[in-house]
Design a protein around this motif. Structure first.
Motif, PDB file in Angstrom:
ATOM      1  N   LEU A   7       0.805  -1.229   0.000  1.00  0.00           N
ATOM      2  CA  LEU A   7       0.000   0.000   0.000  1.00  0.00           C
ATOM      3  C   LEU A   7       0.837   1.278   0.000  1.00  0.00           C
ATOM      4  CD1 LEU A   7      -2.774  -1.282   2.439  1.00  0.00           C
ATOM      5  CD2 LEU A   7      -2.870  -1.119  -0.061  1.00  0.00           C
ATOM      6  N   HIS A   8       2.089   1.162  -0.393  1.00  0.00           N
ATOM      7  CA  HIS A   8       2.955   2.356  -0.472  1.00  0.00           C
ATOM      8  C   HIS A   8       3.970   2.117  -1.587  1.00  0.00           C
ATOM      9  CE1 HIS A   8       5.546   5.506   1.925  1.00  0.00           C
ATOM     10  NE2 HIS A   8       5.531   5.744   0.633  1.00  0.00           N
ATOM     11  N   ILE A   9       3.648   2.642  -2.771  1.00  0.00           N
ATOM     12  CA  ILE A   9       4.474   2.408  -3.961  1.00  0.00           C
ATOM     13  C   ILE A   9       4.601   3.699  -4.767  1.00  0.00           C
ATOM     14  CG2 ILE A   9       4.513   1.232  -6.207  1.00  0.00           C
ATOM     15  CD1 ILE A   9       3.140  -1.158  -4.835  1.00  0.00           C
ATOM     16  N   ASP A  40       2.272   8.190  -5.152  1.00  0.00           N
ATOM     17  CA  ASP A  40       3.373   9.104  -5.446  1.00  0.00           C
ATOM     18  C   ASP A  40       3.370  10.275  -4.467  1.00  0.00           C
ATOM     19  OD1 ASP A  40       4.967   8.126  -7.671  1.00  0.00           O
ATOM     20  OD2 ASP A  40       3.056   8.110  -8.758  1.00  0.00           O
ATOM     21  N   HIS A  41       4.553  10.885  -4.339  1.00  0.00           N
ATOM     22  CA  HIS A  41       4.697  12.017  -3.421  1.00  0.00           C
ATOM     23  C   HIS A  41       3.776  13.166  -3.839  1.00  0.00           C
ATOM     24  CE1 HIS A  41       8.100  10.573  -1.086  1.00  0.00           C
ATOM     25  NE2 HIS A  41       8.668  10.147  -2.189  1.00  0.00           N
ATOM     26  N   GLY A  42       3.383  13.967  -2.883  1.00  0.00           N
ATOM     27  CA  GLY A  42       2.573  15.148  -3.155  1.00  0.00           C
ATOM     28  C   GLY A  42       3.366  16.209  -3.905  1.00  0.00           C
ATOM     29  N   VAL A  73      -1.966   8.884  -2.801  1.00  0.00           N
ATOM     30  CA  VAL A  73      -0.899   9.878  -2.687  1.00  0.00           C
ATOM     31  C   VAL A  73      -0.162   9.643  -1.368  1.00  0.00           C
ATOM     32  CG1 VAL A  73      -2.368  11.596  -1.506  1.00  0.00           C
ATOM     33  CG2 VAL A  73      -0.349  12.381  -2.738  1.00  0.00           C
ATOM     34  N   GLU A  74       1.118   9.975  -1.368  1.00  0.00           N
ATOM     35  CA  GLU A  74       1.843  10.133  -0.108  1.00  0.00           C
ATOM     36  C   GLU A  74       2.005  11.642   0.059  1.00  0.00           C
ATOM     37  OE1 GLU A  74       5.910   8.821   0.091  1.00  0.00           O
ATOM     38  OE2 GLU A  74       5.966   8.988   2.280  1.00  0.00           O
ATOM     39  N   ALA A  75       1.029  12.244   0.703  1.00  0.00           N
ATOM     40  CA  ALA A  75       1.019  13.698   0.838  1.00  0.00           C
ATOM     41  C   ALA A  75       2.058  14.143   1.867  1.00  0.00           C
ATOM     42  CB  ALA A  75      -0.371  14.167   1.259  1.00  0.00           C
ATOM     43  N   LEU A 101       5.950  13.059   7.043  1.00  0.00           N
ATOM     44  CA  LEU A 101       6.871  14.176   7.223  1.00  0.00           C
ATOM     45  C   LEU A 101       8.123  13.898   6.387  1.00  0.00           C
ATOM     46  CD1 LEU A 101       6.656  14.531  11.126  1.00  0.00           C
ATOM     47  CD2 LEU A 101       5.063  15.347   9.388  1.00  0.00           C
ATOM     48  N   HIS A 102       8.495  14.891   5.584  1.00  0.00           N
ATOM     49  CA  HIS A 102       9.677  14.764   4.733  1.00  0.00           C
ATOM     50  C   HIS A 102      10.538  15.997   4.886  1.00  0.00           C
ATOM     51  CE1 HIS A 102       6.766  12.011   2.743  1.00  0.00           C
ATOM     52  NE2 HIS A 102       7.831  11.231   2.758  1.00  0.00           N
ATOM     53  N   THR A 103      11.847  15.789   4.930  1.00  0.00           N
ATOM     54  CA  THR A 103      12.745  16.870   5.322  1.00  0.00           C
ATOM     55  C   THR A 103      12.645  18.094   4.424  1.00  0.00           C
ATOM     56  OG1 THR A 103      14.468  15.650   4.179  1.00  0.00           O
ATOM     57  CG2 THR A 103      14.480  15.546   6.565  1.00  0.00           C
ATOM     58  N   ILE A 130      -0.478   7.274   8.525  1.00  0.00           N
ATOM     59  CA  ILE A 130       0.735   8.073   8.672  1.00  0.00           C
ATOM     60  C   ILE A 130       1.912   7.164   8.317  1.00  0.00           C
ATOM     61  CG2 ILE A 130       2.257   9.266  10.289  1.00  0.00           C
ATOM     62  CD1 ILE A 130      -0.255  10.878   9.782  1.00  0.00           C
ATOM     63  N   VAL A 131       2.706   7.622   7.352  1.00  0.00           N
ATOM     64  CA  VAL A 131       3.830   6.794   6.914  1.00  0.00           C
ATOM     65  C   VAL A 131       5.095   7.093   7.711  1.00  0.00           C
ATOM     66  CG1 VAL A 131       2.965   6.332   4.596  1.00  0.00           C
ATOM     67  CG2 VAL A 131       4.282   8.421   5.022  1.00  0.00           C
ATOM     68  N   HIS A 132       5.917   6.081   7.786  1.00  0.00           N
ATOM     69  CA  HIS A 132       7.185   6.107   8.525  1.00  0.00           C
ATOM     70  C   HIS A 132       7.173   7.026   9.757  1.00  0.00           C
ATOM     71  CE1 HIS A 132       8.023   9.520   5.783  1.00  0.00           C
ATOM     72  NE2 HIS A 132       7.979   8.686   4.758  1.00  0.00           N
ATOM     73  N   PRO A 133       6.254   6.774  10.716  1.00  0.00           N
ATOM     74  CA  PRO A 133       6.243   7.587  11.947  1.00  0.00           C
ATOM     75  C   PRO A 133       7.483   7.346  12.808  1.00  0.00           C
ATOM     76  CG  PRO A 133       4.739   5.724  12.177  1.00  0.00           C
ATOM     77  CD  PRO A 133       5.208   5.724  10.741  1.00  0.00           C
ATOM     78  N   SER A 166      16.387   3.340   3.731  1.00  0.00           N
ATOM     79  CA  SER A 166      16.026   4.745   3.966  1.00  0.00           C
ATOM     80  C   SER A 166      16.015   5.052   5.465  1.00  0.00           C
ATOM     81  CB  SER A 166      14.625   5.038   3.415  1.00  0.00           C
ATOM     82  OG  SER A 166      14.529   4.630   2.081  1.00  0.00           O
ATOM     83  N   ARG A 167      16.053   6.352   5.790  1.00  0.00           N
ATOM     84  CA  ARG A 167      15.836   6.788   7.170  1.00  0.00           C
ATOM     85  C   ARG A 167      16.617   5.924   8.173  1.00  0.00           C
ATOM     86  NH1 ARG A 167      11.354   7.525   4.044  1.00  0.00           N
ATOM     87  NH2 ARG A 167      10.838   5.349   4.273  1.00  0.00           N
ATOM     88  N   VAL A 168      17.930   5.943   7.990  1.00  0.00           N
ATOM     89  CA  VAL A 168      18.830   5.108   8.793  1.00  0.00           C
ATOM     90  C   VAL A 168      18.599   5.358  10.285  1.00  0.00           C
ATOM     91  CG1 VAL A 168      21.273   4.676   9.322  1.00  0.00           C
ATOM     92  CG2 VAL A 168      20.529   5.061   6.945  1.00  0.00           C
ATOM     93  N   THR A 192       6.071  -1.121   1.316  1.00  0.00           N
ATOM     94  CA  THR A 192       7.482  -1.278   0.939  1.00  0.00           C
ATOM     95  C   THR A 192       8.106   0.074   0.634  1.00  0.00           C
ATOM     96  OG1 THR A 192       6.976  -1.554  -1.418  1.00  0.00           O
ATOM     97  CG2 THR A 192       7.112  -3.561  -0.046  1.00  0.00           C
ATOM     98  N   ASP A 193       7.263   1.089   0.317  1.00  0.00           N
ATOM     99  CA  ASP A 193       7.804   2.392  -0.096  1.00  0.00           C
ATOM    100  C   ASP A 193       8.713   2.191  -1.303  1.00  0.00           C
ATOM    101  OD1 ASP A 193       8.313   5.085  -0.086  1.00  0.00           O
ATOM    102  OD2 ASP A 193       9.351   5.124   1.840  1.00  0.00           O
ATOM    103  N   SER A 194       8.280   1.297  -2.189  1.00  0.00           N
ATOM    104  CA  SER A 194       9.096   0.953  -3.355  1.00  0.00           C
ATOM    105  C   SER A 194       9.331   2.167  -4.243  1.00  0.00           C
ATOM    106  CB  SER A 194       8.383  -0.144  -4.151  1.00  0.00           C
ATOM    107  OG  SER A 194       8.995  -0.297  -5.409  1.00  0.00           O
TER     108      SER A 194
HETATM  109 ZN   LIG Z   1       7.857   9.053   2.642  1.00  0.00          ZN
END
Ligand SMILES: [Zn+2]
Ligand SMILES: [Zn+2]
Length: 243
Positions: A7-9, A40-42, A73-75, A101-103, A130-133, A166-168, A192-194
């Motif tokens: 559910l995250h591609i 896809d990203h917002g 969307v990944e807003a 949240l993205h930097t 909420i992705v990658h909390p 990602s996000r070490v 997977t955030d593929s």
């Molecule tokens: Zn993300």
């Protein structure tokens, strides 16, 4: 635990991902998945798609090669009020809305500020997850986040990519969220955030955490199409309760 949906591609539309929808669906079918979400990203992500992109996803079939395709969307959460970078009418037209949240797009601050920002995003009635909390770049109070996820019926992601490339440093934060989700009964979503088709369907690292904390499949929405649709369908109730 059997996972039937990724559910995250991302696709080439994200600007920094490298497969098309057709390539992603083909890969998902080969992996035996029953459903994928194209997220896809917002628009605020550098190189990301224009808002129009999300308005024309109806051009993509709802199913291909036996794989159901959710349009999403990944807003980006763009301020401390929890606002997103896609207008409400666009969000309403999508099957699934992930928020994260993205930097380059989201302000960063104290733990209290970051936590409030994430909780405010959960209050948006269109936000399904909420992705990658557990991203260590945005430290949050995990207990507050998990309790809010229960209150607003928003799923929290265990992001397989956070545990691989990602996000070490995410793992201890993801483990803490998983343990708290079990304690409070918050829903978990796996993604997977593929950013390349061959990553689709690889939940190996996320499942290690689910196994370690003996998370029941009932809490994980990707375990059946029915679970996914039940979670997504609750948005109409949330919307009417907000208005
Ligand atoms: Zn993300
Ligand atoms: Zn990305």
């Amino acid at each position: 635990m059997k996972i039937v949906a990724d559910l995250h591609i991302h696709t080439v539309a994200s600007g920094h991902a490298y497969s098309t929808i057709l390539e992603n669906v083909t890969a998902a079918a080969e992996k035996g998945l029953e459903m994928i979400a194209i997220t896809d990203h917002g628009p605020d992500m550098p190189g990301g798609p224009h808002a129009y992109h999300f308005g024309n996803l109806k051009a993509v079939p709802a199913e291909l090669f036996g794989v159901r395709i959710l349009k999403g969307v990944e807003a980006n959460v763009i301020d401390h009020e929890g606002n997103l970078d896609l207008a409400e009418d666009r969000l309403a037209s999508l099957d699934i809305v992930l928020a994260g949240l993205h930097t380059v797009c989201s302000p960063n601050g104290s733990v209290a500020k970051n936590t409030q920002m994430m909780v405010n995003a959960m209050k948006n009635p269109w936000v399904d997850a909420i992705v990658h909390p557990g991203n260590p770049e945005y430290l949050v109070d995990a207990e507050t986040i998990v309790k809010a996820a229960v209150e607003y019926d928003v799923a929290l992601e265990i992001n397989n990519s956070s545990l691989k490339v990602s996000r070490v440093g995410s793992r201890p934060y993801c483990e803490n969220i998983a343990a708290l989700a079990k304690q409070y009964g918050a829903k978990i979503i796996l993604g997977t955030d593929s950013h390349f088709a061959l990553a689709i369907g690889d939940f190996s690292k996320a499942i290690e955490i689910l196994d370690k904390y003996k998370i029941s499949p009932d809490l994980v929405i990707n375990t059946s199409i029915e679970n996914v649709l039940r979670h997504l369908n609750r948005r109409s109730n949330r919307k009417s309760s907000v208005n």
